[in-house]
Scaffold this active site. Structure first.
Site, PDB file in Angstrom:
ATOM      1  CG  HIS A  67      70.123 124.754 160.713  1.00 35.26           C
ATOM      2  ND1 HIS A  67      69.365 124.965 161.848  1.00 35.26           N
ATOM      3  CD2 HIS A  67      71.376 124.510 161.142  1.00 35.26           C
ATOM      4  CE1 HIS A  67      70.145 124.851 162.917  1.00 35.26           C
ATOM      5  NE2 HIS A  67      71.377 124.565 162.507  1.00 35.26           N
ATOM      6  CG  HIS A  82      76.278 123.758 161.629  1.00 36.39           C
ATOM      7  ND1 HIS A  82      76.363 125.026 162.154  1.00 36.39           N
ATOM      8  CD2 HIS A  82      75.102 123.250 162.095  1.00 36.39           C
ATOM      9  CE1 HIS A  82      75.313 125.279 162.917  1.00 36.39           C
ATOM     10  NE2 HIS A  82      74.517 124.210 162.883  1.00 36.39           N
ATOM     11  CG  HIS A 122      70.299 125.784 170.535  1.00 36.91           C
ATOM     12  ND1 HIS A 122      70.870 124.647 171.057  1.00 36.91           N
ATOM     13  CD2 HIS A 122      70.440 125.699 169.187  1.00 36.91           C
ATOM     14  CE1 HIS A 122      71.356 123.906 170.071  1.00 36.91           C
ATOM     15  NE2 HIS A 122      71.098 124.516 168.922  1.00 36.91           N
ATOM     16  NE  ARG A 168      48.202 119.745 185.661  1.00 34.91           N
ATOM     17  CZ  ARG A 168      48.313 118.458 185.962  1.00 34.91           C
ATOM     18  NH1 ARG A 168      49.494 117.847 185.822  1.00 34.91           N
ATOM     19  NH2 ARG A 168      47.284 117.765 186.395  1.00 34.91           N
ATOM     20  CG  ASP A 174      68.703 112.567 161.971  1.00 35.33           C
ATOM     21  OD1 ASP A 174      67.637 112.555 162.633  1.00 35.33           O
ATOM     22  OD2 ASP A 174      69.803 112.917 162.462  1.00 35.33           O
ATOM     23  CG  ASP A 221      71.711 121.000 163.103  1.00 32.46           C
ATOM     24  OD1 ASP A 221      72.515 121.939 162.943  1.00 32.46           O
ATOM     25  OD2 ASP A 221      71.423 120.554 164.235  1.00 32.46           O
ATOM     26  CB  ALA A 235      77.498 117.195 167.977  1.00 31.27           C
TER      27      ALA A 235
END
Length: 445
Positions: A118, A120, A250, A282, A303, A329, A367
């Protein structure tokens, strides 16, 4: 699965061409013993199917006393000075046959190349740019930090644009630069969209999911979605039937909805804890469902920003290193200085190494990261208290298994690609080899 026991000293790895011929260790180090399949050699060393544990992922540590391998090889280990034979054996006088190279890196850790499922971007570039030039910049940036295998992760965008990105990235998969494509979005929850553009989100219609899979021409490896959305479970089933990893992320799913997704075929939790409801007594939500099911591998971003150390330790305690995959990420700022960077259609401001959306309705949201996997490794061992074998497994063997690549990468075993990372005493990278060729030569830097 059994965790590797093999953190050993007096280690050396023999390489021929792009493959490992043998990986051998000597006396057991403080953090573990010799690999489970190996018997002690005449020199007191222990081989474990070439130095790795039965399930892969063992680390080898060079001797601190300056000892050398039995064949007398140099630090770079050229076969001219003797060592393991090309077929993995050693001749009676210790001389090497063929073109085998013995890597005897005294006083260093030798670990399998890292596998990032993963990521980007990095080096100021992004996979979402959809160009070979930027994609290769990302690959080379992370390669210098020890990541020898990676997926190219996209971010939410227009469906046609994502299809074009996938087609471009598929060419690099075919060339062996990338291991596959990971679509993160647009099939995610507007309530947990994080750094994704809310206006571009859509429900996971199986027809749209199929469009992206087809655009990748066999390179689609994983797709993250929110299974509680209309079409979510049908899309999970489609992905599973197509041989593409369905990842839950997400998401605003409740506990039962997350369990349904796993039953439908989801096997990965995208950056567990982040961009999903918290674990409550709960309302346990997706975190409990994904941690408790042995079919699920959970991604963690180590991180120091995305996760409190206690959350990381909880995940390891419940899932174990067999089911934890460290990821970056990372976005374009990985390996770069603070500043402003694009992330798909969004603008990101990086301050003190932390990336946040700078404008729009999601301003202030984290981000992605600026992480590289060598930093994740060092933090895991020096801050989080993981053993070297556990960290190696989460960075190499486990993600390789999840991606179906463990026949080639993820551990130091005979016949696998010679992808390895050489680490110093402080776990900093001093050498990187990919497919038998030095990217960073530990003698040169």
């Amino acid at each position: 699965m059994v965790l590797p026991t093999g953190v050993v000293e007096n280690g050396r790895v023999t390489v021929e061409g792009r493959h490992i011929v043998e990986a051998v260790g000597g006396a057991a180090g403080a953090n573990g013993g010799a690999g489970t399949n190996g018997a002690p050699s005449a020199e007191g060393g222990a081989a474990a199917e070439g130095g790795a544990a039965a399930e892969g992922g063992a680390a080898t540590r060079g001797a601190a006393d300056g000892g050398r391998s039995a064949g007398g090889t140099s630090a770079r280990g050229t076969s001219a000075n003797g060592g393991a034979a090309a077929d993995g054996g050693t001749s009676a006088d210790g001389s090497a046959a063929g073109r085998a190279t013995v890597l005897d890196l005294t006083g260093h850790w030798i670990v399998p190349g890292f596998v990032d499922m993963h990521v980007h971007g990095g080096g100021g570039a992004s996979f979402s740019a959809g160009t070979h030039e930027e994609a290769l910049t990302v690959v080379r940036t992370h390669l210098r930090h020890g990541t020898t295998t990676m997926l190219a992760s996209t971010v939410t965008g227009d469906l046609d644009n994502l299809a074009r990105q996938a087609a471009a990235l598929a060419e690099l998969v075919e060339q062996g630069e990338l291991a596959g494509v990971h679509f993160e979005g647009p099939f995610i929850s507007p309530h947990r969209c994080g750094a994704h553009q809310p206006s571009l989100l859509r429900h996971p219609d199986p027809a749209d999911v199929r469009k992206l899979i087809d655009a990748a021409r066999g390179a689609a490896k994983m797709l993250t979605l929110a299974p509680e959305l209309p079409g979510g479970l049908d899309s999970v089933r489609l992905l599973a039937d197509s041989g593409v990893i369905a990842a839950v992320g997400h998401t605003d799913a409740a506990y039962d909805a997350a369990l349904e997704a796993v039953e439908a075929g989801a096997i990965v939790a995208t950056h567990l804890f982040n961009a999903m409801p918290p674990l409550l007594h709960r309302e346990p939500g997706p975190v409990a469902a994904l941690l408790e099911d042995e079919r699920v591998t959970v991604e963690l971003i180590n991180d120091g920003t995305h996760l409190h150390p206690a959350a990381l330790k909880l995940a390891f305690r419940l899932a174990g290193a067999d089911r934890v995959a460290f990821i970056t990420d990372a976005m374009g700022a990985a390996g770069m200085s603070d500043g402003t960077y694009p992330l798909g259609p969004m603008e990101v401001e990086v301050t003190d190494g932390v990336a946040r959306i700078s404008t729009g309705p999601t301003a202030g949201s984290i981000a992605g990261s600026t992480l590289t996997l060598d930093r994740a490794f060092a933090r895991a061992v020096t801050v989080d208290g993981l053993s070297v074998p556990e960290a190696v497994r989460a960075l190499s063997a486990t993600p390789a298994r999840v991606l179906g690549l463990d026949d080639r990468v993820g551990s130091l075993e005979a016949g696998k690609d010679a992808d390895l990372v050489v680490l110093g005493e402080d776990f900093g990278v001093v050498g990187v080899m990919r497919r038998g060729a030095w990217v960073i030569d530990p003698e040169v830097g």
